[in-house]
Design an enzyme around this catalytic site. Structure first.
Site, PDB file in Angstrom:
ATOM      1  N   GLY A 182      43.295  46.561  35.762  1.00 48.20           N
ATOM      2  CA  GLY A 182      42.447  46.712  36.945  1.00 48.20           C
ATOM      3  C   GLY A 182      43.111  46.189  38.202  1.00 48.20           C
TER       4      GLY A 182
ATOM      5  N   ASP B 146      40.008  38.074  36.724  1.00 48.96           N
ATOM      6  CA  ASP B 146      39.112  37.349  35.817  1.00 48.96           C
ATOM      7  C   ASP B 146      39.640  35.962  35.445  1.00 48.96           C
ATOM      8  OD1 ASP B 146      37.252  39.392  35.732  1.00 48.96           O
ATOM      9  OD2 ASP B 146      38.291  40.426  34.099  1.00 48.96           O
TER      10      ASP B 146
ATOM     11  N   ARG C 103      33.179  39.859  32.624  1.00 44.89           N
ATOM     12  CA  ARG C 103      32.386  40.260  31.464  1.00 44.89           C
ATOM     13  C   ARG C 103      32.303  39.108  30.451  1.00 44.89           C
ATOM     14  NH1 ARG C 103      28.947  44.175  31.099  1.00 44.89           N
ATOM     15  NH2 ARG C 103      29.531  44.855  29.016  1.00 44.89           N
TER      16      ARG C 103
END
Lengths: 415, 415
Positions: free
Chosen positions: B11, B144, B190
């Site tokens: 990403g 993340d 997530r």
């Protein structure tokens, strides 16, 4: 003794505090203004006499400079419409009493449509009652750019710059995978599509920008939309669509209202879904295509860290202009911008009677929208381009933008 | 002839191109590297031999500098996991063949968890087959921050800075009305809550920041949440809540999955609702309180205009470090950051074997989360604070950030 009172109202923008600084700094250099007061929470705070001494808040040019990079209204806001004075005179009498009690000769109200309505009603009352010692004026602000009486509105240019810069960054983001996919960008604007139109500015340096742009001024047709989609998908894998939150169908109903009334969630509550999500679900059910939505949400109106220098300067200048109106003895004026030319960009700071702006909405005219209804044209680009120009160097502290906020003791402190 | 091949995967982040520049610029000054090639769309593009001559793309320091302020991956990305070579050797043989055909001795892969898995598998294969002429290395990247083997991960600091700056702006925005209301900010992550935790950095200059912060590491309890809400509402009118998109209930199910399975929209399609919207609806149905959600969505990973200088520099340095690994004859390393101290912030650029990072997730440890489960503690703040420091002056053209993009003829052009 002639004091000045300033209040702010309506939704946040990145530069509404620059207008506050503009009024206060113009007052500082005027020999005809004594105290400079701020009222908290707009006209509601005036009625409650919630005042602050702005000379104590803005003690140095450093304070002013921090104020100008602080988004939303330093003094708070309200949604409090005055009733017509012929129906209910009491509030007007109360306001005049408060003004006189605090020796307030000048009242400047910074805000959008509703705030200009307050300026208008108050000035009409003052005129009717032949009150000679109180003068009011308005400074326009709204990210929606839907105010009449001014070429464009402070707050809009910075929101447009945020939208354009974000869309150009999103285009980089969505272009990385070699797979088909569409990303819907939902942009603020219930009844006016100016801000959605500004997504086209993302093309300014050669990027593609949104392949489809739907403004709330054009009735949305599901079938035409699916046709538009098929046309773009036949030549492009990953692309962006920009839509106004206030998209309406051919019967004039908001797309978002339709789902709201039909759906409930796991807790039995009605689903409030934006226009973007509606289109996302339409695409998912009717086309074979990856789809997602990015809502620019509150960020588009408070991203002061990427404010337009042009917008900041104009917001500041209009503050000074509004003060000049009342010092000149003119009642009920709204400071406004008259565009002399787009290229080179030249404006004149002027004023119009607040009655010309209040309770009207300036929508995007048809001649700025492409005839196919899914893009804007060069005329719109010429209009928008100057408004996002320039960047002011933002002061960061510890890695985030520094803001001026009012502590509980109502003195300026930094945060 | 010894060529270098660089590819990017996973990403987007704001600084993955700074790592690309870091590898390429280190190669430019090495006498042991001949050609500098880029592969489009990660390892998938390597397999398809979709190459570009990076010396032609990065012709001047101006190109490099534009590249470093361009978000997402210049070379595109893929989600393409290699199978274990013992199961399917063909792809590995193909890769080695392609490397040899193009005289590629060094392969640097910039990416996240999956990309480090590719580096790991490829290097294991090379080792097993005693291939002496090909060396591979990885450069970590992810917003993340969930990669093992490095103190923190390039891309995270810039996303954290965006989150902190945006939350401090949102706090100004939501504070203007004198009415109770809660605004939920949904942040990416997530399975790891690092980025949600960084919303606490908005307090760094004295702002309140989110009153409640829920990370996906802590099981979400509806009743505890409503209690937390009541506690905050008893002392505060308008406030923010920060939540990880990957919030899970006490049975380990994503909150977002629950609505997905129960709801369909007007078009009969399953509703995909984020954790923020779920909490919004919970509040609406159970409490008397205005509520709305702002999802930071794709913007948090591509907002290069507000990238962290520290992050940019580290991303660039790790690019150079990865190249140094292969030039030193070390195979399968991932460049990494070792923190020596937080205050003053000091790091060492080192490397670990990619097998240490691949297929593992670094979650937020319990000792950085408050025991009440709705905030992070000083330990977390000490960890996060240095990563968002510094701002690089961004070059704007015509009012929006300038980007380096590759045109269809695969030469660098600006947009």
């Amino acid at each position: 003794m002639k004091n000045l009172l300033i209040a702010q109202s309506g939704g946040p923008t990145a530069v509404i505090n620059a207008s506050l600084a503009g009024v206060a700094e113009a007052a500082c250099v005027s020999s005809r203004v004594d105290g400079i007061m701020g009222a908290f929470y707009g006209i509601q705070g005036v009625l409650n006499e919630q005042f602050v001494d702005l000379k104590k808040v803005l003690k140095s040019s450093r304070d002013s400079s921090l104020l100008c990079q602080t988004p939303a209204s330093l003094l708070g806001s309200c949604r409090y419409p005055l009733k017509p004075w012929r129906e209910d005179e009491e509030e007007y009498q109360k306001l005049v009493g408060i003004f006189r009690k605090h020796h307030i000769s000048y009242f400047i109200y910074i805000g959008g449509n509703d705030s200009m309505d307050t300026v208008f009603k108050l000035s009409e009352y003052i005129k009717e009652k032949e009150i000679a010692d109180i003068l009011v004026a308005g400074v326009p602000k709204t990210i929606d750019n839907d105010l009449e009486g001014t070429d464009h509105c402070p707050g809009f240019g910075s929101a447009a710059k945020y939208v354009a810069a974000t869309v150009v960054e999103l285009e980089r983001d969505i272009s990385v995978y070699p797979v088909p996919g569409v990303t819907i960008v939902e942009i603020m604007g219930r009844n006016a599509g100016w801000l959605t139109a500004s997504s086209a500015l993302s093309r300014i340096n050669g990027a593609s920008g949104p392949e489809l742009i739907y403004l709330c001024e054009t009735a949305f047709s599901e079938e035409r939309f699916l046709e538009d989609m098929r046309r773009v998908m036949s030549r492009k894998k990953a692309f962006l669509i920009a839509v106004s939150e206030g998209l309406k169908d051919e019967n004039g109903f908001y797309l978002s209202e339709q789902v709201q009334t039909e759906q409930t969630d796991a807790f039995g509550h009605k689903y409030i879904s934006g226009a973007g999500k509606i289109l996302e679900n339409l695409i998912r059910s009717r086309m074979d295509c990856k789809v997602r939505t990015a809502e620019l949400s509150l960020m588009q109106r408070c991203a002061a860290h990427i404010a337009s220098e042009t917008d900041l300067k104009e917001a500041w200048m209009l503050g000074g202009k509004a003060l000049q109106c009342v010092l000149d003895g003119r009642n009920g004026e709204m400071a406004s911008i008259k565009r002399l030319s787009s290229n080179p960009y030249m404006v004149e700071f002027t004023s119009v009677y607040s009655g010309e702006a209040a309770n009207r909405e300036k929508k995007v005219p048809k001649e700025m929208i492409c005839s196919n209804g899914c893009d804007v044209n060069e005329k719109m680009m010429d209009y928008l381009r100057p408004l996002i120009q320039g960047e002011r160097s933002v002061k960061y502290e510890n890695g985030i933008p520094a803001h001026l906020i009012l502590g509980e003791n109502l003195t300026g402190k930094m945060a």
